[in-house]
Design a protein around this motif. Structure first.
Motif, short mmCIF file in Angstrom:
data_model
loop_
_atom_site.label_atom_id
_atom_site.label_comp_id
_atom_site.label_asym_id
_atom_site.label_seq_id
_atom_site.Cartn_x
_atom_site.Cartn_y
_atom_site.Cartn_z
N ARG A 164 0.87 -1.17 0.00
CA ARG A 164 0.00 0.00 0.00
C ARG A 164 0.91 1.22 0.00
O ARG A 164 1.81 1.34 0.83
N THR A 213 1.33 5.55 -0.32
CA THR A 213 0.70 6.86 -0.21
C THR A 213 1.70 7.95 -0.54
O THR A 213 2.90 7.81 -0.34
N ALA A 225 -1.03 11.89 2.36
CA ALA A 225 -2.14 11.06 2.84
C ALA A 225 -2.94 10.47 1.69
O ALA A 225 -3.97 9.81 1.91
N VAL A 226 -2.49 10.66 0.44
CA VAL A 226 -3.28 10.27 -0.73
C VAL A 226 -2.81 8.90 -1.24
O VAL A 226 -1.61 8.70 -1.46
N PRO A 227 -3.75 7.95 -1.45
CA PRO A 227 -3.36 6.64 -1.99
C PRO A 227 -2.76 6.77 -3.39
O PRO A 227 -3.20 7.59 -4.19
N VAL A 228 -1.77 5.92 -3.68
CA VAL A 228 -1.08 5.91 -4.96
C VAL A 228 -1.41 4.61 -5.69
O VAL A 228 -1.49 3.55 -5.07
N ILE A 247 7.48 8.74 -1.37
CA ILE A 247 6.26 7.99 -1.12
C ILE A 247 6.48 7.13 0.12
O ILE A 247 7.62 6.83 0.48
N SER A 248 5.40 6.77 0.78
CA SER A 248 5.46 5.85 1.92
C SER A 248 4.94 4.50 1.46
O SER A 248 3.85 4.41 0.87
N HIS A 298 3.84 0.74 2.50
CA HIS A 298 3.36 -0.02 3.65
C HIS A 298 3.19 -1.48 3.23
O HIS A 298 2.44 -1.79 2.31
N ASP A 349 7.07 0.61 7.79
CA ASP A 349 6.87 1.46 6.63
C ASP A 349 8.22 1.95 6.10
O ASP A 349 9.15 2.19 6.87
N ASN A 393 -4.04 9.98 -8.56
CA ASN A 393 -3.94 10.28 -7.13
C ASN A 393 -4.18 11.77 -6.86
O ASN A 393 -3.42 12.45 -6.20
#
Length: 291
Positions: free
Chosen positions: A58, A60, A63-66, A92-93, A95, A101, A272
């Motif tokens: 996952r 992001t 806070a926005v999903p990629v 990007i983060s 997960h 992370d 995104n």
């Protein structure tokens, strides 16, 4: 650095070529998923290798999903970069279940877009109180539409040109209406005569239709996981919210509604929640309507 339209690949042995300092790796083995052109600039798309894992990570951006595509052998993040983004290093983060992370960096290069000077009706620049109130209502609604993220993966990341005609290179250009600077142009203008058919750039679901102050008659499609397309200034709309459409299905016809200087299609791609250059999703085949 620009890369041509490419594909995500997977096999037992994967050979990758790195983009220096960008954290982007590109494979060269068996075909898995078509990817847009990598152009890591404001208004562009960063294609970032995430490596292998049994389940999709996952990702992001803030806070926005990629959007993440691929398979267990290789996952790829496809990141839309806002026109307002500052050049430099972003991240990007990532997960993954059962793991800490990871912040994965990428470089946003600088870009210089052209300037456009346009003449429109004075009421489309110096708005009345009623028009300002209408615009504010529409802006709030359209922000909700643009934030749509559905669970279904896009059928493809290769888009077709939605109407026949010459494509302008106006994306990102600083627009000056009647001598007054406005926001950069967030789509591609396609020159076409009024009444020309406008078709879906890819399979998707209609998530919004309306007649808006600036955009005129408009259709939004959700292609999945934060990939949206928008079709503006239509003379007529032939679909309704909730309808599922296939690539090439008729959405409406070219018009001159909203703030325009003449009949044409304004086509936008949102990834995104960032408006990105539609040309990055076209190739020599997809750029020709009907193919």
């Amino acid at each position: 650095m620009d890369r041509p339209f490419q594909r995500s690949w997977s096999c037992v042995t994967i050979h990758r070529a790195a983009l220096a300092g960008a954290g982007c790796l590109f494979a060269v083995c068996a075909v898995a998923v078509d990817l847009p052109q990598h152009r890591s600039v404001p208004g562009g798309v960063a294609v970032i290798d995430l490596g292998a894992s049994s389940a999709p990570p996952r990702v992001t951006l803030g806070a926005v999903p990629v959007l993440v595509v691929g398979d267990a052998a290789r996952w790829t993040a496809v990141v839309g970069i806002a026109l307002a983004a500052k050049p430099g290093t972003d991240h990007i983060s990532v997960h993954r279940a059962g793991a800490a992370d990871v912040r994965q960096s990428f470089v946003v290069d600088s870009v210089r877009y052209p300037e456009q000077r346009l003449k429109v009706a004075p009421g489309k620049v110096d708005l009345s109180k009623q028009d300002v109130e209408r615009y504010e209502r529409e802006r709030a609604h359209l922000a909700e539409v643009a934030a749509t993220v559905s669970d279904t993966a896009p059928a493809t990341l290769r888009l077709r040109q939605p109407t026949a005609g010459p494509r302008s290179s106006s994306f990102g250009s600083r627009r000056i209406f009647n001598g007054q600077p406005r926001s950069p142009h967030s789509g591609m203008d396609i020159a076409a005569s009024e009444g020309s058919p406008v078709v879906a750039a890819a399979a998707g679901r209609v998530i919004d239709t309306g007649d808006y102050f600036f955009n005129g008659k408009t259709v939004w499609l959700d292609h999945g996981r934060g990939l949206l397309t928008m079709y503006c200034h239509l003379s007529a709309i032939h679909v309704s919210p909730g309808a599922n459409v296939a690539a090439g299905d008729l959405l409406g016809t070219v018009g001159a509604t909203g703030r325009v200087t003449g009949a044409h299609l304004h086509w936008s791609v949102s990834l995104n929640r960032a408006m990105v250059d539609p040309a990055l999703f076209l190739d020599a085949v997809a750029a020709r309507p009907g193919h």
